[in-house]
Design a protein around this motif. Structure first.
Motif, PDB file in Angstrom:
ATOM      1  N   SER A  46       0.834  -1.211   0.000  1.00  0.00           N
ATOM      2  CA  SER A  46       0.000   0.000   0.000  1.00  0.00           C
ATOM      3  C   SER A  46       0.865   1.257   0.000  1.00  0.00           C
ATOM      4  CB  SER A  46      -0.978   0.009   1.173  1.00  0.00           C
ATOM      5  OG  SER A  46      -0.308   0.143   2.411  1.00  0.00           O
ATOM      6  N   LEU A  47       2.055   1.171   0.588  1.00  0.00           N
ATOM      7  CA  LEU A  47       2.984   2.301   0.535  1.00  0.00           C
ATOM      8  C   LEU A  47       3.492   2.497  -0.888  1.00  0.00           C
ATOM      9  CD1 LEU A  47       4.620   4.483   2.034  1.00  0.00           C
ATOM     10  CD2 LEU A  47       6.363   2.743   2.439  1.00  0.00           C
ATOM     11  N   ILE A  48       3.822   1.402  -1.542  1.00  0.00           N
ATOM     12  CA  ILE A  48       4.275   1.475  -2.940  1.00  0.00           C
ATOM     13  C   ILE A  48       3.184   2.076  -3.818  1.00  0.00           C
ATOM     14  CG2 ILE A  48       4.893   0.072  -4.948  1.00  0.00           C
ATOM     15  CD1 ILE A  48       6.235  -1.873  -2.918  1.00  0.00           C
ATOM     16  N   ASP A  49       1.941   1.671  -3.578  1.00  0.00           N
ATOM     17  CA  ASP A  49       0.820   2.191  -4.362  1.00  0.00           C
ATOM     18  C   ASP A  49       0.651   3.695  -4.179  1.00  0.00           C
ATOM     19  OD1 ASP A  49       0.325  -0.356  -5.265  1.00  0.00           O
ATOM     20  OD2 ASP A  49      -1.339  -0.732  -3.880  1.00  0.00           O
ATOM     21  N   LYS A  50       0.966   4.200  -3.000  1.00  0.00           N
ATOM     22  CA  LYS A  50       0.849   5.648  -2.746  1.00  0.00           C
ATOM     23  C   LYS A  50       1.894   6.444  -3.539  1.00  0.00           C
ATOM     24  CE  LYS A  50       0.909   9.220   0.651  1.00  0.00           C
ATOM     25  NZ  LYS A  50       0.571   9.796   1.851  1.00  0.00           N
ATOM     26  N   LYS A  51       3.035   5.840  -3.794  1.00  0.00           N
ATOM     27  CA  LYS A  51       4.134   6.474  -4.529  1.00  0.00           C
ATOM     28  C   LYS A  51       4.571   7.808  -3.925  1.00  0.00           C
ATOM     29  CE  LYS A  51       3.116   4.182  -8.790  1.00  0.00           C
ATOM     30  NZ  LYS A  51       2.022   3.972  -9.643  1.00  0.00           N
ATOM     31  N   PRO A  52       4.892   7.813  -2.638  1.00  0.00           N
ATOM     32  CA  PRO A  52       5.335   9.072  -2.030  1.00  0.00           C
ATOM     33  C   PRO A  52       6.710   9.478  -2.545  1.00  0.00           C
ATOM     34  CG  PRO A  52       5.655   7.261  -0.516  1.00  0.00           C
ATOM     35  CD  PRO A  52       4.949   6.699  -1.712  1.00  0.00           C
ATOM     36  N   LYS A  53       6.946  10.762  -2.595  1.00  0.00           N
ATOM     37  CA  LYS A  53       8.264  11.260  -2.990  1.00  0.00           C
ATOM     38  C   LYS A  53       9.217  11.269  -1.803  1.00  0.00           C
ATOM     39  CE  LYS A  53       6.733  14.012  -6.863  1.00  0.00           C
ATOM     40  NZ  LYS A  53       6.533  15.335  -7.416  1.00  0.00           N
ATOM     41  N   VAL A  54       8.658  11.403  -0.608  1.00  0.00           N
ATOM     42  CA  VAL A  54       9.466  11.423   0.607  1.00  0.00           C
ATOM     43  C   VAL A  54       8.898  10.401   1.589  1.00  0.00           C
ATOM     44  CG1 VAL A  54      10.227  12.788   2.587  1.00  0.00           C
ATOM     45  CG2 VAL A  54      10.058  13.856   0.333  1.00  0.00           C
ATOM     46  N   ILE A  55       9.782   9.579   2.128  1.00  0.00           N
ATOM     47  CA  ILE A  55       9.392   8.621   3.154  1.00  0.00           C
ATOM     48  C   ILE A  55      10.237   8.907   4.386  1.00  0.00           C
ATOM     49  CG2 ILE A  55       9.288   6.201   3.834  1.00  0.00           C
ATOM     50  CD1 ILE A  55       9.078   5.531   0.835  1.00  0.00           C
ATOM     51  N   LEU A  56       9.577   9.199   5.481  1.00  0.00           N
ATOM     52  CA  LEU A  56      10.256   9.421   6.755  1.00  0.00           C
ATOM     53  C   LEU A  56      10.152   8.121   7.545  1.00  0.00           C
ATOM     54  CD1 LEU A  56      11.521  11.299   8.938  1.00  0.00           C
ATOM     55  CD2 LEU A  56       9.196  11.748   9.678  1.00  0.00           C
ATOM     56  N   ILE A  57      11.299   7.504   7.826  1.00  0.00           N
ATOM     57  CA  ILE A  57      11.319   6.286   8.627  1.00  0.00           C
ATOM     58  C   ILE A  57      11.781   6.664  10.026  1.00  0.00           C
ATOM     59  CG2 ILE A  57      12.314   4.003   8.954  1.00  0.00           C
ATOM     60  CD1 ILE A  57      12.633   3.766   5.972  1.00  0.00           C
ATOM     61  N   ASP A  58      10.947   6.333  10.997  1.00  0.00           N
ATOM     62  CA  ASP A  58      11.254   6.640  12.393  1.00  0.00           C
ATOM     63  C   ASP A  58      11.285   5.353  13.185  1.00  0.00           C
ATOM     64  OD1 ASP A  58      11.451   8.820  14.528  1.00  0.00           O
ATOM     65  OD2 ASP A  58       9.927   7.464  15.321  1.00  0.00           O
ATOM     66  N   PHE A  59      12.358   5.130  13.929  1.00  0.00           N
ATOM     67  CA  PHE A  59      12.458   3.991  14.833  1.00  0.00           C
ATOM     68  C   PHE A  59      11.983   4.459  16.204  1.00  0.00           C
ATOM     69  CE2 PHE A  59      14.637   0.878  12.285  1.00  0.00           C
ATOM     70  CZ  PHE A  59      15.115   1.640  11.243  1.00  0.00           C
ATOM     71  N   TRP A  60      11.094   3.688  16.820  1.00  0.00           N
ATOM     72  CA  TRP A  60      10.513   4.116  18.088  1.00  0.00           C
ATOM     73  C   TRP A  60      10.252   2.919  18.993  1.00  0.00           C
ATOM     74  CZ3 TRP A  60       5.470   2.656  19.523  1.00  0.00           C
ATOM     75  CH2 TRP A  60       4.751   1.989  18.525  1.00  0.00           C
ATOM     76  N   ALA A  61      10.019   3.222  20.247  1.00  0.00           N
ATOM     77  CA  ALA A  61       9.673   2.214  21.240  1.00  0.00           C
ATOM     78  C   ALA A  61       8.629   2.803  22.187  1.00  0.00           C
ATOM     79  CB  ALA A  61      10.914   1.791  22.028  1.00  0.00           C
ATOM     80  N   SER A  62       7.810   1.946  22.747  1.00  0.00           N
ATOM     81  CA  SER A  62       6.723   2.413  23.613  1.00  0.00           C
ATOM     82  C   SER A  62       7.241   3.087  24.877  1.00  0.00           C
ATOM     83  CB  SER A  62       5.814   1.244  23.991  1.00  0.00           C
ATOM     84  OG  SER A  62       6.552   0.263  24.692  1.00  0.00           O
ATOM     85  N   TRP A  63       8.410   2.707  25.332  1.00  0.00           N
ATOM     86  CA  TRP A  63       8.988   3.270  26.548  1.00  0.00           C
ATOM     87  C   TRP A  63       9.751   4.569  26.300  1.00  0.00           C
ATOM     88  CZ3 TRP A  63      14.025   3.540  25.352  1.00  0.00           C
ATOM     89  CH2 TRP A  63      14.546   2.604  24.468  1.00  0.00           C
ATOM     90  N   CYS A  64       9.865   4.966  25.068  1.00  0.00           N
ATOM     91  CA  CYS A  64      10.634   6.151  24.677  1.00  0.00           C
ATOM     92  C   CYS A  64       9.789   7.417  24.848  1.00  0.00           C
ATOM     93  CB  CYS A  64      11.080   5.987  23.231  1.00  0.00           C
ATOM     94  SG  CYS A  64      11.769   7.463  22.486  1.00  0.00           S
ATOM     95  N   GLU A  65      10.128   8.226  25.841  1.00  0.00           N
ATOM     96  CA  GLU A  65       9.368   9.460  26.091  1.00  0.00           C
ATOM     97  C   GLU A  65       9.398  10.427  24.903  1.00  0.00           C
ATOM     98  OE1 GLU A  65       7.218  10.165  28.570  1.00  0.00           O
ATOM     99  OE2 GLU A  65       7.570   8.117  29.232  1.00  0.00           O
ATOM    100  N   PRO A  66      10.553  10.683  24.258  1.00  0.00           N
ATOM    101  CA  PRO A  66      10.544  11.585  23.101  1.00  0.00           C
ATOM    102  C   PRO A  66       9.657  11.092  21.955  1.00  0.00           C
ATOM    103  CG  PRO A  66      12.785  11.302  23.899  1.00  0.00           C
ATOM    104  CD  PRO A  66      11.926  10.314  24.645  1.00  0.00           C
ATOM    105  N   CYS A  67       9.489   9.769  21.840  1.00  0.00           N
ATOM    106  CA  CYS A  67       8.652   9.214  20.768  1.00  0.00           C
ATOM    107  C   CYS A  67       7.188   9.617  20.922  1.00  0.00           C
ATOM    108  CB  CYS A  67       8.748   7.694  20.745  1.00  0.00           C
ATOM    109  SG  CYS A  67      10.405   7.061  20.452  1.00  0.00           S
TER     110      CYS A  67
END
Length: 127
Positions: A46-67
Motif C-alpha cells: 500500500s505504501l508502494i501504491d501511494k508512490k510518495p516522494k518522501v518517506i520518513l522512517i522513524d524507529f521508536w519504542a513504547s517506553w521512549c518518552e521523546p517518541c
C-alpha cells in the motif's frame, strides 16, 4: 525497492545517546530486511501504491518518552505543510508487540507502522 525517491531516516531516541551517524541505505536488502509485521494493517504494497516522494522512517519504542511527542508531531507538521507526497513509516523496536499496540491505541498515527521483532532493519542501519 524502486518506489523510494527520497528516504529520510530519523531516530526519536529509543537508543542510547551516541554521536550522530549517517545510515547507509545501500546495506539494506529491501526484500529481506524490512519488518513484515504490520501493527495497523497497512502494508509495504500500500505504501508502494501511494508512490510518495518522501518517506520518513522513524524507529521508536513504547517506553521512549521523546517518541510520544515526535511521532504525532511528524504527522501534524508534514500535514500542516500541505505535503501530499510523503509517508511516515514508524518502525517499532519493542521486544513485546503488546507494548507497541498499547502505545498505538493511545497515539493514533496516520502512518505505516511495523514491528521489527528481529531488529533487522535497525541493525542494518546501525541504530
Amino acid at each position: 525497492m524502486d518506489f523510494i525517491f527520497s528516504l529520510l531516516i530519523f531516530i526519536s531516541s529509543p537508543v542510547t545517546a551516541a554521536p550522530p551517524r549517517v545510515p547507509s541505505v545501500e546495506s539494506i536488502d529491501w526484500k529481506n530486511d524490512l519488518p513484515t509485521t504490520s501493527l495497523n494493517e497497512r502494508t509495504w504494497d500500500s505504501l508502494i501504491d501511494k508512490k510518495p516522494k518522501v518517506i520518513l522512517i522513524d524507529f521508536w519504542a513504547s517506553w521512549c518518552e521523546p517518541c510520544k511527542v515526535s511521532l504525532p508531531l511528524y504527522v501534524k507538521e508534514l500535514t500542516a505543510q500541505g505535503l501530499d507526497d510523503w509517508a511516515l513509516v514508524a518502525v517499532n523496536v519493542d521486544s513485546n508487540q503488546k507494548d507497541a499496540l498499547d502505545f498505538l491505541n493511545q497515539y493514533k498515527l496516520n502512518a505505516w507502522v511495523f514491528w521489527d521483532k528481529e531488529k533487522k532493519l535497525a541493525q542494518k542501519l546501525k541504530m
